[in-house]
Design an enzyme around this catalytic site. Structure first.
Site, short mmCIF file in Angstrom:
data_model
loop_
_atom_site.label_atom_id
_atom_site.label_comp_id
_atom_site.label_asym_id
_atom_site.label_seq_id
_atom_site.Cartn_x
_atom_site.Cartn_y
_atom_site.Cartn_z
N ASP A 20 7.96 -8.45 -3.44
CA ASP A 20 8.93 -9.09 -2.64
C ASP A 20 8.72 -10.03 -1.86
OD1 ASP A 20 7.21 -7.19 -1.03
OD2 ASP A 20 8.61 -6.77 0.23
N TYR A 144 4.68 -2.07 9.92
CA TYR A 144 4.11 -3.16 10.27
C TYR A 144 4.18 -3.63 11.84
CZ TYR A 144 3.35 -4.46 5.36
OH TYR A 144 3.12 -4.44 3.82
N LYS A 175 3.66 2.81 4.13
CA LYS A 175 2.72 1.71 3.45
C LYS A 175 2.03 1.00 4.77
CE LYS A 175 3.51 -2.28 0.52
NZ LYS A 175 3.63 -3.62 0.99
N ARG A 229 -0.12 -9.46 -4.38
CA ARG A 229 -1.01 -10.82 -4.57
C ARG A 229 -2.15 -10.51 -5.29
NH1 ARG A 229 0.00 -13.06 1.11
NH2 ARG A 229 0.13 -10.53 1.53
P1 FBP Z 1 0.81 -8.00 -0.96
O1 FBP Z 1 -0.04 -6.86 -1.59
O2 FBP Z 1 0.84 -9.42 -1.71
O3 FBP Z 1 0.19 -8.17 0.42
O4 FBP Z 1 2.23 -7.33 -0.69
C1 FBP Z 1 2.30 -6.38 0.35
C2 FBP Z 1 3.58 -6.77 1.14
O5 FBP Z 1 3.70 -5.72 1.99
C3 FBP Z 1 4.78 -6.87 0.59
O6 FBP Z 1 5.28 -5.91 -0.02
C4 FBP Z 1 5.44 -7.99 1.37
O7 FBP Z 1 6.19 -8.82 0.89
C5 FBP Z 1 4.04 -8.56 2.03
O8 FBP Z 1 3.24 -7.73 2.02
C6 FBP Z 1 4.47 -8.97 3.63
O9 FBP Z 1 3.41 -9.35 4.10
P2 FBP Z 1 3.16 -10.03 5.71
O10 FBP Z 1 4.75 -9.55 6.37
O11 FBP Z 1 2.22 -9.36 6.22
O12 FBP Z 1 3.48 -11.65 5.33
#
Ligand code: FBP
Length: 254
Positions: A20, A144, A175, A229
């Site tokens: 995403d 987050y 997560k 990533r």
């Molecule tokens: P990654 O493994 O690439 O970090 O993805 C995890 C994730 O939570 C994605 O689902 C989301 O797009 C991204 O990280 C958001 O990261 P941030 O808000 O820290 O920029």
């Protein structure tokens, strides 16, 4: 009501391929080998993944619920990083009905804990959680901590708080960011109680470092990962996903 996680786990463990980032970060994360969502679906189907995470637009255009075998997890909210507000808000952009029509086996939603707009997200999440559980659909909360009130997103105490808030809010899986130590992550997992914990990936790092952390994360009691990533930016996505799944399920079971 407890929902069944069977569709998105194997032997109680999970490996979700997150894709995403196209809205969250923009195509700056991509290159020629991963800008096409069809290629990511291929990795998800060939690797040992237990779910693929898409926003609804990508799901609508690339995921075929009759043909694709990998379970779909639809992200219900999202935002771009062009808005530089210190206190983020990620609005709901997809309903449970749409997600189910697309073939979702689970849904996801980000809560920026500590943001000035936290209450909008917790309220939205509350409705989503109720409706999803009515339809036996698991809910994954991206917990987050972020905003002016959060001094450090990587403070283990704040991450444990986020995991606990996920339990209190009714998430089936949270997560969260890894705390960078097995001991403090064990406390994160304990704080989440019966809510399962998966670790997010973060920006691409050396594969050896990533896998060392992965072992610690599993040893701390997490059920797996939701990673993007570090898989699809790798030159060998299938090899990394294989190493990761050996850590999760053990060599014999992969
Ligand atoms: P990654 O493994 O690439 O970090 O993805 C995890 C994730 O939570 C994605 O689902 C989301 O797009 C991204 O990280 C958001 O990261 P941030 O808000 O820290 O920029």
């Amino acid at each position: 009501m407890t929902v069944n996680l069977e569709k998105i786990t194997r032997q109680g463990k999970a490996l979700f391929l997150a894709y995403d980032q196209g809205i969250e970060h923009g195509p700056t994360d991509f290159n020629d080998s991963n800008v096409n969502p069809a290629r990511i679906l291929e990795i998800a189907e060939k690797g040992c993944f237990t779910g693929i995470i898409f926003q609804k637009g990508v799901a609508e255009k690339y995921y075929d619920k009759k043909r694709n075998k990998i379970p779909l997890i639809v992200k219900l909210n999202g935002k771009t990083n062009l808005v530089k507000d210190e206190d983020p808000y990620s609005p709901q952009i997809c309903s449970i009905k749409e997600a189910l029509d697309l073939g979702a086996s689970a849904v996801g939603y980000t809560i920026y804990l500590g943001s000035e707009f936290e209450s909008f997200m917790t309220a939205e999440f509350g409705k989503i959680q109720e409706e999803a559980h009515d339809r036996d659909l698991p809910v994954i909360a991206w917990m987050y901590p972020r905003g002016r009130n959060v001094n450090s997103e990587s403070d283990p105490k704040v991450i444990a708080y986020a995991a606990r808030a996920g339990l209190e809010l009714g998430a089936d899986i949270v997560k969260v960011r890894y705390t960078d130590s097995l001991e403090s992550f064990r406390w994160v997992v304990e704080s989440a109680g019966k809510t399962k914990v998966v670790a997010m990936g973060g920006s691409k790092e050396a594969e050896e470092d990533f896998l060392v952390k992965a072992k610690e994360i599993m040893a701390a009691g997490a059920i797996g990962f939701a990673v993007g990533r570090n898989i699809w930016q790798s030159k060998e996505p299938l090899l990394v996903s294989r190493s990761l799944s050996e850590i999760i399920w053990g060599q014999k079971n992969v």
